[in-house]
Design a protein around this motif. Structure first.
Motif, PDB file in Angstrom:
ATOM      1  N   ALA A   1     -29.046  18.858   1.622  1.00  0.00           N
ATOM      2  CA  ALA A   1     -27.634  18.784   1.249  1.00  0.00           C
ATOM      3  C   ALA A   1     -26.739  18.937   2.425  1.00  0.00           C
ATOM      4  O   ALA A   1     -27.226  19.869   3.108  1.00  0.00           O
ATOM      5  CB  ALA A   1     -27.199  19.259  -0.179  1.00  0.00           C
ATOM      6  N   ASP A   2     -25.224  18.762   2.304  1.00  0.00           N
ATOM      7  CA  ASP A   2     -24.391  19.469   3.597  1.00  0.00           C
ATOM      8  C   ASP A   2     -24.421  20.931   3.429  1.00  0.00           C
ATOM      9  O   ASP A   2     -24.641  21.665   2.794  1.00  0.00           O
ATOM     10  CB  ASP A   2     -22.891  19.166   3.037  1.00  0.00           C
ATOM     11  N   ASN A   3     -24.286  21.278   4.965  1.00  0.00           N
ATOM     12  CA  ASN A   3     -24.306  22.639   5.171  1.00  0.00           C
ATOM     13  C   ASN A   3     -22.678  23.082   5.170  1.00  0.00           C
ATOM     14  O   ASN A   3     -21.878  22.264   4.851  1.00  0.00           O
ATOM     15  CB  ASN A   3     -24.631  22.800   6.741  1.00  0.00           C
ATOM     16  N   THR A   4     -22.489  24.447   5.049  1.00  0.00           N
ATOM     17  CA  THR A   4     -21.158  24.778   5.097  1.00  0.00           C
ATOM     18  C   THR A   4     -20.806  25.235   6.408  1.00  0.00           C
ATOM     19  O   THR A   4     -21.177  26.152   6.959  1.00  0.00           O
ATOM     20  CB  THR A   4     -20.798  25.922   4.117  1.00  0.00           C
ATOM     21  N   PRO A   5     -19.818  24.471   7.186  1.00  0.00           N
ATOM     22  CA  PRO A   5     -19.860  24.780   8.623  1.00  0.00           C
ATOM     23  C   PRO A   5     -18.920  26.010   8.848  1.00  0.00           C
ATOM     24  O   PRO A   5     -18.008  26.156   8.048  1.00  0.00           O
ATOM     25  CB  PRO A   5     -18.990  23.760   9.238  1.00  0.00           C
ATOM     26  N   ALA A   6     -19.368  26.918   9.981  1.00  0.00           N
ATOM     27  CA  ALA A   6     -18.612  28.293  10.155  1.00  0.00           C
ATOM     28  C   ALA A   6     -17.941  27.966  11.545  1.00  0.00           C
ATOM     29  O   ALA A   6     -18.277  26.883  12.088  1.00  0.00           O
ATOM     30  CB  ALA A   6     -19.911  29.169  10.356  1.00  0.00           C
TER      31      ALA A   6
END
Length: 145
Positions: free
Chosen positions: A21-26
């Motif tokens: 699933a999608d990562n949470t971009p930093a």
């Protein structure tokens, strides 16, 4: 041999990790460096990718870490950017691990890289992304061993 080590810094964007699933971009801060390269590692696909079941890697940039816009081809080296800042799409069988690299020349201070999953991903795909920063304003760079 020339010294690249003293003017290079590596920063993890995500992974190595198996994602489904999608990562949470930093936010990636480029301040103090004059060159940036994204290194994307993709393992054997956890699924058979298609136009429906896919991963698209979307790169955005910002001057203020608040308002992000999709990069365009003029902001990059080595890649024709698709609509929405897509720098790489996994839409076909990926039977072997591979590494891809993308040069950023857009001139904004911040970047974010999203691994955008579409469709069904019952088995995760191994991924990693690293930001290489070069030509720092304060060299030599600290060792990262």
């Amino acid at each position: 041999m020339k010294d690249m080590h003293s003017s290079l810094k590596a920063q993890t964007i995500f992974g190595p990790v198996a994602l489904s699933a999608d990562n949470t971009p930093a936010a990636l801060d480029l301040r103090g460096y004059d060159a940036a390269e994204i290194i994307l590692g993709v393992g054997v696909g956890g699924i058979t990718f298609s136009g429906t079941n896919k991963i698209e890697f979307k790169l955005t940039h910002s001057d203020d870490d608040s308002t992000y816009a999709a990069v365009e081809t003029a902001d990059m080296l080595g890649v024709a950017v698709a609509s929405g800042g897509i720098i790489k799409s996994l839409i076909a069988d990926h039977p072997a691990a591979a590494v891809y690299r993308f040069g950023y020349k857009g001139g904004k201070r911040y970047l974010k890289l999203l691994a955008d999953f579409s469709g069904t991903h019952g088995t995760a795909t191994p991924l990693s992304a690293t930001l290489l920063l070069r030509h720092g304003h304060d060299n030599p760079q600290a060792n990262q061993a």
